[in-house]
Design a protein around this motif. Sequence first.
Motif, short mmCIF file in Angstrom:
data_model
loop_
_atom_site.label_atom_id
_atom_site.label_comp_id
_atom_site.label_asym_id
_atom_site.label_seq_id
_atom_site.Cartn_x
_atom_site.Cartn_y
_atom_site.Cartn_z
N GLU A 13 0.77 -1.35 0.20
CA GLU A 13 0.34 0.28 -0.10
C GLU A 13 1.07 1.35 0.43
O GLU A 13 0.76 2.11 0.28
CB GLU A 13 -0.92 0.51 0.92
N VAL A 14 1.77 1.21 1.39
CA VAL A 14 3.12 2.17 0.70
C VAL A 14 3.33 2.60 -0.79
O VAL A 14 3.68 4.04 -0.71
CB VAL A 14 4.25 2.10 1.85
N ASN A 15 4.23 1.46 -1.75
CA ASN A 15 4.70 1.75 -2.76
C ASN A 15 4.29 2.22 -3.39
O ASN A 15 3.72 3.16 -3.66
CB ASN A 15 5.14 -0.19 -2.42
N GLN A 16 2.24 1.58 -3.11
CA GLN A 16 1.04 2.19 -4.31
C GLN A 16 1.42 4.05 -4.14
O GLN A 16 1.08 4.23 -5.42
CB GLN A 16 -0.07 1.93 -4.42
N HIS A 17 1.26 4.10 -2.50
CA HIS A 17 1.57 5.94 -2.59
C HIS A 17 1.82 6.31 -3.23
O HIS A 17 2.16 7.36 -3.38
CB HIS A 17 1.00 5.84 -0.87
N ILE A 18 3.44 5.95 -2.66
CA ILE A 18 4.69 6.71 -3.02
C ILE A 18 4.50 6.50 -4.42
O ILE A 18 4.64 7.71 -5.24
CB ILE A 18 5.43 5.86 -2.78
N LEU A 19 4.17 5.54 -6.20
CA LEU A 19 4.10 5.18 -7.26
C LEU A 19 3.28 6.75 -7.17
O LEU A 19 3.24 7.64 -8.30
CB LEU A 19 3.89 4.12 -7.67
N ASN A 20 2.51 6.62 -6.59
CA ASN A 20 0.76 8.17 -6.78
C ASN A 20 1.51 9.45 -6.72
O ASN A 20 1.45 9.85 -8.03
CB ASN A 20 -0.34 7.59 -6.18
N LEU A 21 1.95 9.53 -6.01
CA LEU A 21 2.44 11.22 -5.92
C LEU A 21 3.61 11.08 -6.35
O LEU A 21 4.28 12.04 -6.76
CB LEU A 21 2.59 10.99 -3.94
N GLN A 25 3.56 13.86 -8.85
CA GLN A 25 4.46 15.11 -9.62
C GLN A 25 5.16 15.46 -10.46
O GLN A 25 5.26 16.84 -11.44
CB GLN A 25 5.79 15.00 -8.56
N ALA A 26 5.14 14.24 -11.30
CA ALA A 26 5.15 14.73 -12.88
C ALA A 26 4.29 15.54 -13.49
O ALA A 26 5.08 15.89 -14.56
CB ALA A 26 5.68 12.77 -13.36
N GLU A 27 3.32 14.55 -13.37
CA GLU A 27 2.28 15.55 -14.34
C GLU A 27 1.94 17.04 -13.75
O GLU A 27 2.06 17.89 -14.82
CB GLU A 27 0.23 15.17 -13.68
N THR A 28 2.56 17.94 -12.75
CA THR A 28 2.77 18.90 -12.23
C THR A 28 4.10 19.90 -13.14
O THR A 28 3.61 20.47 -13.20
CB THR A 28 2.29 19.40 -10.42
#
Length: 113
Positions: A13-21, A25-28
């Motif tokens: 879950e934490v790894n998935q959350h990090i990937l989403n963040l 960040q890349a989109e921004t």
Amino acid sequence: MKKCDEIGRRKDEVNQHILNLKRQQAETRSRYQRYVSVMNNARKLSQKKDVKALEELSLRQVGIFMSKWNKSEVFRCNYEKSMVQSLQIRQLYWDGRIRNLDKEEEQQLLLNC
């Protein structure tokens, strides 16, 4: 075993959350780079006094915005939220008119009574 399974699930879950963040960040960063590029192009065209090219750039950017606006409700909601905050900071109504704070305070007092 149960603790190991729970720890593994939490780690996933934490790894998935990090990937989403990282994706956000890349989109921004990408949106910001596009903004900087457009503004640099506009500045160069205005320095050259190339009104026709500046108008074409403007129309192209309006077309891109309207395309996103018409295709995505999420885009519209995010844009409206960001604009409302910006307008409130500058003490403007949603349509750009200047707020009459004295009148609004008076209305709030009447509503609270």
